[in-house]
Structures are given as C-alpha cells and as structure tokens.
Design an enzyme around this catalytic site. Structure first.
Site, PDB file in Angstrom:
ATOM      1  CG  PHE A   1       5.437  -0.537   6.008  1.00  0.00           C
ATOM      2  CD1 PHE A   1       3.937  -0.405   6.166  1.00  0.00           C
ATOM      3  CD2 PHE A   1       5.962   0.292   4.833  1.00  0.00           C
ATOM      4  CE1 PHE A   1       3.318   1.445   5.996  1.00  0.00           C
ATOM      5  CE2 PHE A   1       5.796   1.299   5.479  1.00  0.00           C
ATOM      6  CZ  PHE A   1       4.584   2.165   5.458  1.00  0.00           C
TER       7      PHE A   1
ATOM      8  CG  ASP B   1       2.644  -3.889  10.978  1.00  0.00           C
ATOM      9  OD1 ASP B   1       3.099  -3.734  10.370  1.00  0.00           O
ATOM     10  OD2 ASP B   1       1.953  -3.451  11.247  1.00  0.00           O
TER      11      ASP B   1
ATOM     12  CB  CYS C   1       2.235  -6.303  -2.686  1.00  0.00           C
ATOM     13  SG  CYS C   1       1.340  -5.138  -1.401  1.00  0.00           S
TER      14      CYS C   1
ATOM     15  CG  ASP D   1       6.310  -5.910   2.222  1.00  0.00           C
ATOM     16  OD1 ASP D   1       6.361  -5.560   1.203  1.00  0.00           O
ATOM     17  OD2 ASP D   1       6.961  -7.169   2.833  1.00  0.00           O
TER      18      ASP D   1
HETATM   19  N1  SAH Z   1       7.123  -6.971   5.574  1.00  0.00           N
HETATM   20  C1  SAH Z   1       6.268  -8.570   5.825  1.00  0.00           C
HETATM   21  C2  SAH Z   1       4.731  -7.456   5.869  1.00  0.00           C
HETATM   22  C3  SAH Z   1       3.714  -6.513   5.303  1.00  0.00           C
HETATM   23  S1  SAH Z   1       2.305  -6.584   5.195  1.00  0.00           S
HETATM   24  C4  SAH Z   1       6.682  -9.469   6.585  1.00  0.00           C
HETATM   25  O1  SAH Z   1       7.377 -10.423   5.352  1.00  0.00           O
HETATM   26  O2  SAH Z   1       5.634 -10.189   7.007  1.00  0.00           O
HETATM   27  C5  SAH Z   1       2.060  -4.952   5.499  1.00  0.00           C
HETATM   28  C6  SAH Z   1       2.058  -4.627   6.722  1.00  0.00           C
HETATM   29  O3  SAH Z   1       1.877  -2.801   6.663  1.00  0.00           O
HETATM   30  C7  SAH Z   1       0.619  -4.783   7.695  1.00  0.00           C
HETATM   31  O4  SAH Z   1       1.311  -5.493   8.698  1.00  0.00           O
HETATM   32  C8  SAH Z   1       0.098  -3.309   8.060  1.00  0.00           C
HETATM   33  O5  SAH Z   1       0.004  -3.413   9.518  1.00  0.00           O
HETATM   34  C9  SAH Z   1       1.051  -3.106   8.087  1.00  0.00           C
HETATM   35  N2  SAH Z   1       0.661  -1.128   7.464  1.00  0.00           N
HETATM   36  C10 SAH Z   1       0.136  -0.893   7.107  1.00  0.00           C
HETATM   37  N3  SAH Z   1      -0.526   0.908   7.750  1.00  0.00           N
HETATM   38  C11 SAH Z   1       0.509   1.025   7.539  1.00  0.00           C
HETATM   39  C12 SAH Z   1       1.184   2.556   8.004  1.00  0.00           C
HETATM   40  N4  SAH Z   1       0.714   3.544   7.858  1.00  0.00           N
HETATM   41  N5  SAH Z   1       2.197   2.504   8.996  1.00  0.00           N
HETATM   42  C13 SAH Z   1       2.608   1.388   9.754  1.00  0.00           C
HETATM   43  N6  SAH Z   1       2.219   0.432   9.103  1.00  0.00           N
HETATM   44  C14 SAH Z   1       1.601  -0.001   7.957  1.00  0.00           C
END
Ligand code: SAH
Length: 396
Positions: free
Chosen positions: A228, A250, A340, A300
């Site tokens: 993520f 992601d 979160c 995350d």
């Molecule tokens: N760790 C990052 C923030 C993560 S926000 C930082 O520090 O900047 C959560 C992310 O998860 C988003 O970018 C979203 O596109 C992604 N996401 C949501 N569902 C997902 C899934 N099932 N598989 C992969 N990525 C996913």
C-alpha cells in the site's frame, strides 16, 4: 437562534467536551435551522450547553463549535481558533525544519469540526467536510488568506463524507495563484512531489511522517516490501537511510508513477526499487506461493472501516493482510503494521495482529507502538481523533 434540545440524560458527552451530537440524542428542535447554521444546544429541560453547527442530512446532526452558550460564532471566534491551531504547529520541531508540509488545522481536534487545512510549501489545501465549515467558508478563507507564506489556497472537498452531509463534492482554486501540477516538499532528508489536485486525501499522507522516520532507524541493509505504498514515501525514506532494495506495491498506477519520480528526485536508481501495480491481497498470496521473503514489510492499508456495521468484515481484512505479511518475513524480520480506521480501537487492532501471528505460527514481539504525527493532534475529549495506530513488531 434555533435551539436543539437533547433527549433526557444525553447532555453528559457535550458537557465533557465531545463535539458530536447524533440524531438519536436529540429530543426536539425549536425553529428551523438551515444547513450549517449555528444553533443553540440545550439539555433536556432547556439548560443551555453551547453552540454548534447544524447538519440536517447527517447522522451527526450537530457539531459543537463552543461550550459557551453566550458566545458569538463569528470572525473573532474563528480567528482565535485558527491562531491556536497555527501556533501549535509552528512550534513543533517538524514544522519548517523537518518538513515543509504539515497539517495546520485538524478538524475536531483543533475545535474546528469538519475543517482540515494542510500546508504544502506556500500552498494551503482545505477540506470543508461538514455543513458548519461550508457555511462559514468565506470567513475561513479570509482568515486563512492572512497566513504567510501563501501563494494560493486550493480546495479538496471531494471526500465521500461530504455526501453524508448532503454537500456536493468540490475541488478547485479558492484564493491566489493556481498551484503547479506537482508541489515539491521536503521531509527530513527526502524530497517528495505532491499532486494536490488529484492525489489521495489532500495529496500526501502527512500523518505517517514520524513513522517513516522510525522506519529509517530500522532498515539499514534491508530488503523492504512497501505494501500500500501510494507514492512510495516509506520506501524513499528507507532507501535514503540504507535499505538495499524496496518493492512498492499499490493498486494505483498514477501513485506508482509518482513513486518513480520521487525515487528519481532523491537520486535512487532503478536497480534499488521495483514498482508493482496490483491488489495487495492477491499479490501477497502469489508471493507466498513463490516463496518470496523480505526483511521488513510496511503494511499501510487504506481505511477498511467506514461504519460500525462493517467492523467485523474490516477486522477480517486486517487479519488476512497481516497474516499474509507475517508469512513473508524472514526470521528476525520487522513488520510495520498500521490501521487508519478511527472506528477500530487500538486494543482490537492489537488483538487482530496477535490472532494473525498465532495463525501464522510466528513468534512476534511488539517493539514500538506508533500513532499519528504531532501535527495531527488528538483532542483529549475526542478519542475518535486518534485514528492512526501502528506497531513495529520483531518477527521470528
Ligand atoms: N503508505 C503511504 C500511504 C498509503 S494510503 C504513504 O506513506 O504515503 C493507502 C494506499 O493503498 C493507497 O495508495 C491506495 O491506492 C492503496 N490501495 C488501496 N487498496 C489496495 C489494494 N487492495 N491493494 C493494493 N493497494 C491498495
């Protein structure tokens, strides 16, 4: 002024400083307040308790502005609130020194329910998430436009919660000059490009800043899976701090494109990272089949819980992803795991990770408990504001 009278015995949380009044706590409404209008809040029987913003379309029918029923909700009231929020930030070690981007106003926790203001260099990005701030938008804009340095104020009120308030989604320039396509910010030794127009939330996950710095302290020589990843902030920080290699995973292609640009901006060559677009739940299963292993995994995920009724399903999601990650760690590896979801308590999150460890058959110790960065303060009487929870675990 219209008055919202609470049901018998429902005044306690308001007196204790909690800013939300749910529709079920209301006995009757005297007058016909419009959307976002200021109402007097009174206990059953009429004793005045304070003033709040009326949200006719939301389950959270009133958000308290003040527990002083005789005050005025006007320019000087909001000026003081904003001044306090700004003072809290400018005296933080992070502001200006560690980073050029931080949260200036954190809604309920800054006694400004529904208002989010993030600073990205000379630009402010605002979210007017509920009826109250929307009603006073011009006032907030005129106060915010006095802050320095300032080139422009951009609105990102395109969050789904606006729909629950019966407010249309909005996005665009509110004041000053159009921001560039990407804004460059610094965070510790790193530089990041932020897309405040189309990026998630207001463009960057500022709340994770301190946790990225914690990762830097653990990652020397490590092979990292940044699950993520969004635009790769955890991985950039780790690679700058001596991690050998990072895989960013992601589902968003545009986030990963920006991730590559962030790597380049920080002088990190292509041989030190890999970007993979896909569903984390699927990819981690594939990794398990392939026998892939990592030294550190950052998990995350986005907010899985958006209402209490989804808590069970969301808990299964958290357990699943943590179980998968635990199985991909080398013995002695580290899991940085986050949630979160404000509706998921720290205790329940801990239990979920513990259950995942049991099912994974791994021995896990908690080294550190993490939360949101101090520019995302939590109102003492607003536990919901404590939404970001994290654990650094050693996994054997
Ligand atoms: N760790 C990052 C923030 C993560 S926000 C930082 O520090 O900047 C959560 C992310 O998860 C988003 O970018 C979203 O596109 C992604 N996401 C949501 N569902 C997902 C899934 N099932 N598989 C992969 N990525 C996913």
């Amino acid at each position: 002024m219209p008055t919202v009278e609470l049901a018998r015995g429902r005044e306690k949380s308001v007196i204790n400083g909690h800013p939300w009044i749910f529709s079920g706590a209301i006995d009757r409404i005297k007058g016909s307040p419009g959307i976002g209008e200021t109402v007097k809040v009174a206990a059953y029987g009429g004793e005045p308790l304070g003033l709040g913003a009326f949200s006719p379309g939301s389950q959270i029918r009133v958000r308290m502005w003040s527990n002083d029923p005789d005050g005025d909700i006007d320019r000087s009231f909001f000026r003081l609130r904003i001044e306090r929020a700004v003072k809290t930030r400018v005296s933080l070690p992070a502001a200006g020194i560690e980073t050029t981007a931080y949260r200036l106003v954190n809604g309920e926790s800054d006694w400004l329910p529904g208002l989010i203001v993030d600073r990205y260099g000379d630009f402010l990005v605002c979210q007017f998430l509920s009826a109250g701030p929307e009603y006073f938008k011009d006032l907030f804009l005129s106060l915010l436009s006095e802050l320095k340095p300032l080139t422009g104020i951009f609105e990102r009120s395109d969050a789904d919660v606006r729909e629950k308030e019966g407010l249309a989604l909005k996005k665009g320039l509110l004041w000053g000059c159009e921001p560039p396509e990407l804004i460059e910010i610094t965070e510790g030794p790193c530089r990041f490009l932020v897309d405040i127009r189309a990026g998630q939330k207001t463009g960057f996950f500022l709340d994770q800043r301190a946790n990225r710095a914690r990762l830097a302290a653990y990652c020397n020589g490590a092979e990292l899976l940044n699950c993520f990843s969004y635009t790769g902030a955890f991985a950039v920080r780790a690679l700058k701090a001596g991690a050998l290699f990072a895989t960013n995973l992601d589902e968003s292609g545009s986030a990963l494109e920006l991730c590559s640009r962030n790597m380049e901006l920080n002088g990190i060559g292509r041989q030190r990272f890999d970007n993979l677009q896909g569903n984390a739940f699927k990819v981690l299963r594939q990794y398990r089949e392939q026998g892939r292993r990592f030294d550190i995994i950052v998990l995350d995920p986005p907010r899985f819980v958006d209402s209490r009724s989804h808590l069970m399903r969301a808990s299964r999601g958290y357990k699943d992803i943590n179980l998968l990650a635990l199985n991909l760690l080398r013995s002695g590896g580290y899991l940085f795991t986050f949630s979160c979801s404000g509706l998921l308590s720290p205790e329940l999150f801990l239990k979920i990770v513990a259950d995942a460890a049991l099912d994974a058959g791994r021995e896990v110790r908690i080294l550190e408990r993490l939360g949101q960065a101090p520019d995302h303060p939590v109102g003492l009487h607003f536990p919901e504001g404590n939404y970001l929870k994290g654990l650094i675990c050693r996994v054997w």
